[in-house]
Design a protein around this motif. Structure first.
Motif, PDB file in Angstrom:
ATOM      1  N   ARG A 198       1.000  -0.803  -0.461  1.00 22.75           N
ATOM      2  CA  ARG A 198      -0.216   0.199  -0.041  1.00 22.75           C
ATOM      3  C   ARG A 198       1.236   1.186   0.185  1.00 22.75           C
ATOM      4  O   ARG A 198       0.362   2.365   0.357  1.00 22.75           O
TER       5      ARG A 198
ATOM      6  N   VAL B 101      -8.109   9.445   2.608  1.00 24.34           N
ATOM      7  CA  VAL B 101      -8.055   9.575   3.964  1.00 24.34           C
ATOM      8  C   VAL B 101      -6.363  10.131   4.855  1.00 24.34           C
ATOM      9  O   VAL B 101      -5.339   9.492   4.083  1.00 24.34           O
TER      10      VAL B 101
ATOM     11  N   THR C 243      -9.396  13.157  -9.497  1.00 25.77           N
ATOM     12  CA  THR C 243      -9.029  12.234  -9.465  1.00 25.77           C
ATOM     13  C   THR C 243      -7.304  12.454  -9.244  1.00 25.77           C
ATOM     14  O   THR C 243      -7.005  13.957  -9.852  1.00 25.77           O
TER      15      THR C 243
ATOM     16  N   ASP D  68      -9.211  12.360  -3.799  1.00 20.87           N
ATOM     17  CA  ASP D  68     -10.417  11.811  -4.312  1.00 20.87           C
ATOM     18  C   ASP D  68     -11.104  11.299  -3.131  1.00 20.87           C
ATOM     19  O   ASP D  68     -11.169  11.863  -1.923  1.00 20.87           O
ATOM     20  N   GLU D  69     -12.374  10.403  -3.632  1.00 19.20           N
ATOM     21  CA  GLU D  69     -13.641  10.031  -2.739  1.00 19.20           C
ATOM     22  C   GLU D  69     -12.648   9.092  -1.868  1.00 19.20           C
ATOM     23  O   GLU D  69     -13.511   8.521  -0.623  1.00 19.20           O
ATOM     24  N   SER D  70     -11.783   8.665  -1.461  1.00 17.24           N
ATOM     25  CA  SER D  70     -11.376   7.219  -0.648  1.00 17.24           C
ATOM     26  C   SER D  70     -10.315   7.902   0.132  1.00 17.24           C
ATOM     27  O   SER D  70      -9.781   7.258   0.643  1.00 17.24           O
TER      28      SER D  70
ATOM     29  N   ASP E   6     -11.525  12.457   6.408  1.00 16.50           N
ATOM     30  CA  ASP E   6     -11.876  12.100   5.102  1.00 16.50           C
ATOM     31  C   ASP E   6     -11.960  13.106   3.555  1.00 16.50           C
ATOM     32  O   ASP E   6     -11.454  14.297   4.843  1.00 16.50           O
ATOM     33  N   ARG E   7     -12.210  12.866   3.016  1.00 16.06           N
ATOM     34  CA  ARG E   7     -11.641  12.963   1.653  1.00 16.06           C
ATOM     35  C   ARG E   7     -12.493  15.303   2.124  1.00 16.06           C
ATOM     36  O   ARG E   7     -12.477  15.968   2.105  1.00 16.06           O
TER      37      ARG E   7
ATOM     38  N   THR F  31      -4.712   2.220  -4.640  1.00 10.49           N
ATOM     39  CA  THR F  31      -5.946   1.741  -3.784  1.00 10.49           C
ATOM     40  C   THR F  31      -5.497   3.098  -2.802  1.00 10.49           C
ATOM     41  O   THR F  31      -6.064   3.398  -2.132  1.00 10.49           O
TER      42      THR F  31
ATOM     43  N   ASN G  62      -4.415   9.383  -3.383  1.00 12.42           N
ATOM     44  CA  ASN G  62      -5.983   8.424  -4.190  1.00 12.42           C
ATOM     45  C   ASN G  62      -6.044   6.802  -3.501  1.00 12.42           C
ATOM     46  O   ASN G  62      -6.661   6.910  -4.182  1.00 12.42           O
ATOM     47  N   GLY G  63      -6.332   8.139  -2.332  1.00 15.59           N
ATOM     48  CA  GLY G  63      -6.482   6.767  -1.216  1.00 15.59           C
ATOM     49  C   GLY G  63      -6.279   7.071   0.051  1.00 15.59           C
ATOM     50  O   GLY G  63      -5.479   8.409   0.659  1.00 15.59           O
ATOM     51  N   PRO G  64      -5.829   6.490   1.432  1.00 13.44           N
ATOM     52  CA  PRO G  64      -5.978   6.547   2.412  1.00 13.44           C
ATOM     53  C   PRO G  64      -3.793   7.371   2.516  1.00 13.44           C
ATOM     54  O   PRO G  64      -3.216   6.749   1.775  1.00 13.44           O
TER      55      PRO G  64
END
Length: 244
Positions: free
Chosen positions: A26, A122, A177, A118-120, A162-163, A59, A98-100
């Motif tokens: 990750r 954190v 994105t 992006d929406e994911s 979060d985002r 991710t 683009n993610g956590p």
């Protein structure tokens, strides 16, 4: 077979995209990856890149320090040497989160100048959960970007943002994105490089940088770009800046 590279660098005009490539971890930071980021940033700037974009493969943007690694002076020197260096290079850096972005991942995002989430996405710095510590620069920068209240919740209660919360508090600057981040970088790359370098130096500098800031201010006003800006206004056209 040789090991796969932990970082890739792709140039698109005046923009260079750096992608962390440890998706199986990750994109956790280890000594090798920290050093690779440091070197790739220098190579891109020396090659004339005007804006850098940093993102993660897969991710996750960056899940933090590699918990399978060895924590010692070598890793800490590589990590903080890289983070502080990103804050000092004279070109804007955009993080495409683009993610956590956890722990060192949030630190990496903060070392960049602008953040597109992006929406994911954190953000968290859970040192209270793992018994570790981050340097004063991290905590103070977090407070400057997100505000004292959110910074206290992240650092003293090990909460996360979060985002939407990151956007609301200023830790993230735009929603979107990687494509949004690259488009923004392309727009920024058309701006005056010396002006941006001066602005970044002031924003990230301290009293120790006063002489460098004064010299930068003088250099901007003596540059060809300031004259190009004036000519473009008179001629009602978009200026073409050269960084000279």
């Amino acid at each position: 077979m040789p090991d796969a590279p932990v970082l890739s660098s792709e140039r698109d005009g005046d923009v260079v995209l750096l992608t962390l490539r440890r998706p199986e971890r990750r994109n956790a930071l280890n000594t090798e990856l920290c050093r690779a980021i440091h070197a790739a940033v220098d190579e891109a700037v020396e090659a004339g890149a005007r804006v850098l974009v940093v993102t993660g493969e897969g991710t996750a943007f960056c899940s933090g320090a590699d918990l399978g690694g060895v924590y010692g002076d070598e890793f800490l020197d590589a990590l903080y040497g890289m983070l502080h260096h990103l804050a000092k290079v004279p070109v804007p850096i955009v993080a495409a989160v683009n993610g956590p972005a956890i722990g060192a991942g949030t630190q990496l995002a903060m070392a960049c100048d602008l953040r597109v989430a992006d929406e994911s996405a954190v953000f968290a710095v859970p040192t209270g959960r793992n018994g570790m510590a981050v340097d004063a620069w991290t905590i103070r920068t977090l407070a400057q970007l997100a505000g004292s209240g959110p910074a206290r919740r992240l650092m003293l209660a090990a909460e996360s943002l979060d985002r939407d919360a990151a956007l609301g508090h200023g830790l993230a600057d735009r929603s979107g994105t990687l494509d949004v981040a690259i488009d923004w970088a392309r727009d920024i790359a058309t701006l005056a490089p010396l002006s941006l370098a001066h602005n970044k130096l002031v924003l990230n500098g301290s009293a120790a940088d006063d002489d460098a800031i004064a010299a930068s201010f003088t250099a901007v006003w003596a540059s060809e770009d300031v004259r190009e800006g004036a000519a473009a206004r008179a001629e009602k056209r978009r200026p073409t800046f050269t960084g000279r």
